[in-house]
Scaffold this active site. Structure first.
Site, short mmCIF file in Angstrom:
data_model
loop_
_atom_site.label_atom_id
_atom_site.label_comp_id
_atom_site.label_asym_id
_atom_site.label_seq_id
_atom_site.Cartn_x
_atom_site.Cartn_y
_atom_site.Cartn_z
N THR A 39 29.37 11.07 -13.10
CA THR A 39 29.85 11.85 -11.95
C THR A 39 31.36 11.70 -11.84
O THR A 39 32.09 12.69 -11.62
CB THR A 39 29.20 11.36 -10.63
OG1 THR A 39 27.83 11.17 -10.82
CG2 THR A 39 29.42 12.34 -9.49
N GLU A 57 24.34 1.10 -18.32
CA GLU A 57 24.07 0.49 -17.02
C GLU A 57 22.65 0.83 -16.59
O GLU A 57 22.27 2.00 -16.54
CB GLU A 57 25.06 1.04 -15.98
CG GLU A 57 24.94 0.39 -14.64
CD GLU A 57 25.88 0.99 -13.60
OE1 GLU A 57 25.97 2.24 -13.52
OE2 GLU A 57 26.53 0.24 -12.86
N ASN A 75 24.35 2.24 -2.86
CA ASN A 75 23.93 0.83 -3.00
C ASN A 75 24.45 -0.10 -1.92
O ASN A 75 23.76 -1.03 -1.53
CB ASN A 75 24.17 0.31 -4.42
CG ASN A 75 25.63 0.28 -4.79
OD1 ASN A 75 26.36 1.20 -4.43
ND2 ASN A 75 26.04 -0.73 -5.49
N GLU A 121 35.84 4.31 -8.68
CA GLU A 121 35.17 3.00 -8.81
C GLU A 121 33.81 3.30 -9.40
O GLU A 121 32.93 3.84 -8.73
CB GLU A 121 34.99 2.35 -7.42
CG GLU A 121 36.27 2.06 -6.67
CD GLU A 121 37.00 0.85 -7.22
OE1 GLU A 121 36.43 0.11 -8.05
OE2 GLU A 121 38.16 0.65 -6.83
N CYS A 157 27.21 -2.61 -8.87
CA CYS A 157 28.07 -2.21 -9.99
C CYS A 157 28.53 -3.42 -10.78
O CYS A 157 28.74 -3.35 -11.98
CB CYS A 157 29.27 -1.43 -9.46
SG CYS A 157 30.19 -2.30 -8.19
N GLU A 209 40.97 -0.85 -5.22
CA GLU A 209 40.79 -0.82 -3.77
C GLU A 209 41.06 -2.23 -3.24
O GLU A 209 41.11 -3.18 -4.01
CB GLU A 209 39.37 -0.41 -3.40
CG GLU A 209 39.07 1.04 -3.69
CD GLU A 209 37.76 1.53 -3.11
OE1 GLU A 209 36.80 0.73 -3.03
OE2 GLU A 209 37.68 2.71 -2.74
P1 NAP Z 1 26.28 8.98 -8.23
O1 NAP Z 1 25.02 9.67 -8.59
O2 NAP Z 1 27.45 9.15 -9.12
O3 NAP Z 1 26.63 9.44 -6.73
C1 NAP Z 1 27.70 8.91 -6.03
C2 NAP Z 1 28.14 9.90 -4.97
O4 NAP Z 1 28.66 11.06 -5.61
C3 NAP Z 1 27.00 10.38 -4.08
O5 NAP Z 1 27.47 10.58 -2.78
C4 NAP Z 1 26.62 11.70 -4.74
O6 NAP Z 1 25.96 12.59 -3.88
C5 NAP Z 1 28.00 12.22 -5.11
N1 NAP Z 1 28.01 13.26 -6.15
C6 NAP Z 1 27.10 13.46 -7.13
N2 NAP Z 1 27.47 14.55 -7.88
C7 NAP Z 1 28.63 15.01 -7.36
C8 NAP Z 1 29.51 16.10 -7.68
N3 NAP Z 1 29.26 16.92 -8.70
N4 NAP Z 1 30.61 16.29 -6.92
C9 NAP Z 1 30.89 15.46 -5.89
N5 NAP Z 1 30.08 14.43 -5.52
C10 NAP Z 1 28.97 14.19 -6.26
O7 NAP Z 1 26.04 7.41 -8.10
P2 NAP Z 1 24.89 6.67 -7.31
O8 NAP Z 1 23.64 6.76 -8.11
O9 NAP Z 1 24.87 7.12 -5.88
O10 NAP Z 1 25.45 5.18 -7.30
C11 NAP Z 1 25.24 4.29 -8.32
C12 NAP Z 1 26.49 4.19 -9.20
O11 NAP Z 1 27.61 3.79 -8.43
C13 NAP Z 1 26.33 3.12 -10.27
O12 NAP Z 1 26.81 3.60 -11.50
C14 NAP Z 1 27.21 1.99 -9.76
O13 NAP Z 1 27.69 1.14 -10.78
C15 NAP Z 1 28.31 2.76 -9.10
N6 NAP Z 1 29.02 1.90 -8.14
C16 NAP Z 1 30.30 1.49 -8.44
C17 NAP Z 1 30.97 0.63 -7.58
C18 NAP Z 1 32.37 0.16 -7.89
O14 NAP Z 1 33.05 -0.27 -6.96
N7 NAP Z 1 32.83 0.20 -9.12
C19 NAP Z 1 30.36 0.23 -6.39
C20 NAP Z 1 29.08 0.67 -6.11
C21 NAP Z 1 28.43 1.51 -6.99
P3 NAP Z 1 24.34 12.70 -3.96
O15 NAP Z 1 23.81 11.40 -3.51
O16 NAP Z 1 24.04 13.81 -3.03
O17 NAP Z 1 23.99 13.02 -5.39
#
Ligand code: NAP
Length: 492
Positions: A232, A385, A152, A250, A284, A462
């Site tokens: 994840t 979410e 994002n 995070e 997020c 962070e």
């Molecule tokens: P995601 O599906 O959890 O993926 C995040 C990262 O983890 C990607 O690089 C993904 O790779 C990788 N990943 C997935 N499965 C994994 C595994 N088994 N082992 C190691 N790495 C793995 O999340 P997203 O859809 O990209 O992002 C949206 C989420 O991020 C939302 O829930 C949002 O709230 C959260 N977010 C939180 C913050 C914060 O600071 N709190 C900031 C921004 C976003 P792939 O893309 O290859 O699957």
């Protein structure tokens, strides 16, 4: 300036090479076109990156902090000079507006500048001794750190991990999200041009389940810094527990925004719109649960809906656009399913609720800014979410009621409070479970203020000076000053 995508190479331990894993395609979801296909990292690439990081890290750790800071400053300058390029790449990669991606690139530059300053000014401690010795608490780098980031806001979340980890003397292996691999590779180019020694940074696009997992489970990785979804994060925490490895998480959010009857209505409406609909809700910290005091509820919601209908949904490169395409058609469909769920749960769609009707937007992954009423805080739509431009609005009676409803959620990332009663704002801010609370504002950030979540929103913080410590381990050193043998030994 006309921009082009680069070749399909990835950055393995400081060398640009063709990845031996599955190719990764970045899509411009605003019109469905393909940006670029790059080679993905394989298990061999991961091993090579780790071997080069292992070789390079000790010399980097041995540099004086001000010497590491000098390199970080140059990366910051490179990012600042490259804002237009980075913004363009990230807007193509994520379909975010150029206005937003320019701001994210500038914030990444500021993050490197800040952690250069922290590296140079962070002191170790001489602690108070209780005998004839001196005691010091010193901090050492962890070694090799894996940074795993979501799609994002990639350049900002990459910088938030890479800058403090490098500043602290580590090598970093960065795995960007598969939907947005391009901008992290731009960061690698800038770091290389800034003279970051080879091996200290790798950018390894590839699937999370393969490349991400390999990094997390690898015995040479001393820490994982993860930003992404809660499910994840939970999986990664299990893997980290097996290795007894520190991990910072995070994660997601379902943040409450609270509107008291004595607020400045215009300020509140502007802040709420920005809090939920900027970044098309893919944030997020999106203020996705809105609680409005019952005495003003109906009139306030009517004005909010009118203001929401006036938002400009459009192409990310159009300067007038406020709400752009979502990252990917699959994600747009997931948002649409949540709106269907809200209907099934008995919710009323006050505006939006579907992709826009304009022909010009049909090829993109757009979704209208949507407001839903008539649901209780217990509904799934209000608990989970959605990560899209969808706001649920609910009434509340008084302070105690809204604190109870606000806290009745597994997430604990952020909260917004709108009221002109300063004491009440402070009381509610302290009573709400959230890592960040905004009073009469929303989504403001300072790199010097820690950020993170509680509960399902994560573990650790962070940013801020302590953000550097998250990438170090502590060691205590005692040195005897007396020169006398220990009395327990009873020297003959
Ligand atoms: P995601 O599906 O959890 O993926 C995040 C990262 O983890 C990607 O690089 C993904 O790779 C990788 N990943 C997935 N499965 C994994 C595994 N088994 N082992 C190691 N790495 C793995 O999340 P997203 O859809 O990209 O992002 C949206 C989420 O991020 C939302 O829930 C949002 O709230 C959260 N977010 C939180 C913050 C914060 O600071 N709190 C900031 C921004 C976003 P792939 O893309 O290859 O699957």
């Amino acid at each position: 300036m006309e921009q082009r995508f680069r070749d399909d190479l990835i950055f393995v331990g400081g060398l640009w090479q063709r990845g031996r894993g599955a190719p990764i395609t970045s899509q411009f979801a605003a019109d469905g076109s393909v940006n670029a296909t790059i080679s993905g990292a394989s298990a061999e690439d991961v091993e090579e990156a780790i071997a080069r990081a292992r070789d390079a890290q000790p010399a980097w750790a041995a540099l004086r902090p001000h010497e590491r800071a000098t390199v970080l400053h140059r990366i910051s300058q490179g990012l600042a000079a490259g804002i237009e390029r980075i913004a363009w790449v990230q807007s193509r990669d994520t379909s975010k507006t150029l206005t937003e991606t320019r701001a994210l690139a500038a914030s990444a530059a500021a993050t490197f500048r800040y952690f250069a300053a922290v590296a140079e000014t962070m002191d170790d401690l001489l602690t108070v001794p209780r005998g004839d010795y001196t005691t010091a608490s010193i901090h050492e780098p962890l070694g090799l750190v894996a940074a795993i980031t979501p799609w994002n806001s990639p350049i900002a979340s990459d910088a938030q991990k890479v800058a403090p980890a490098l500043a602290a003397g580590n090598a970093v292996l960065l795995k960007p999200a598969s939907w947005s691999p391009l901008v992290s590779l731009e960061l690698a180019r800038i770091a290389e041009e800034a003279g970051l020694p080879q091996g200290l940074l790798s950018v390894l696009p590839g699937s999370g389940r393969e490349v991400g997992n390999l990094l997390v489970e690898h015995r040479d990785i001393a820490k994982v810094s993860f930003t992404g979804g809660t499910s994840t994060g939970r999986r990664l925490a299990h893997a980290a527990a097996e290795k007894l490895m520190p991990i910072s998480l995070e994660l997601g959010g379902k943040s409450p925004t609270i509107v008291f009857e004595d607020c400045d209505i215009d300020l509140a409406i502007a802040g709420i719109l920005f809090g939920i609909f900027s970044s098309s809700g893919q944030s997020c910290i999106a203020g996705s649960r809105l609680f409005v005091q019952r005495s003003i509820h109906d009139a306030f919601v009517e004005r909010l809906v009118t203001a929401t209908r006036a938002l400009v949904v459009g192409h990310p490169f159009d300067a007038a656009t406020q709400v752009s395409s979502l990252i990917h058609p699959e994600h747009r469909d997931s948002v649409a399913r949540y709106v269907d769920l809200a209907r099934e749960e008995g919710g009323t769609i006050l505006c939006g609720g579907a992709p826009p009707a304009e022909m010009a937007l049909q090829a993109g992954a757009y979704f209208e800014p949507t407001i839903i009423s008539g649901l209780s805080n217990a509904a799934r739509t209000c608990r989970e979410e959605i990560f899209g431009p969808v706001l649920v609005v609910m009434p509340f009676e008084d302070e105690a009621d809204v604190i109870a409803q606000g806290n009745d959620n597994d997430y604990g990332l952020a909260c917004g409070i709108w009221s002109s009663d300063h004491r009440r704002c402070q009381r509610v801010a302290r009573a709400i479970r959230a890592g960040t609370v905004w009073i009469n504002t929303y989504k403001q950030f300072s790199i010097s203020t820690p950020f993170g979540g509680d509960g399902d929103s994560g573990v650790g913080r962070e940013k801020g000076r302590e953000g550097l410590r998250a990438y170090q381990r502590q060691k205590s050193i005692y040195e005897d000053m007396s020169g006398r043998p220990h009395p327990w030994a009873r020297w003959p």
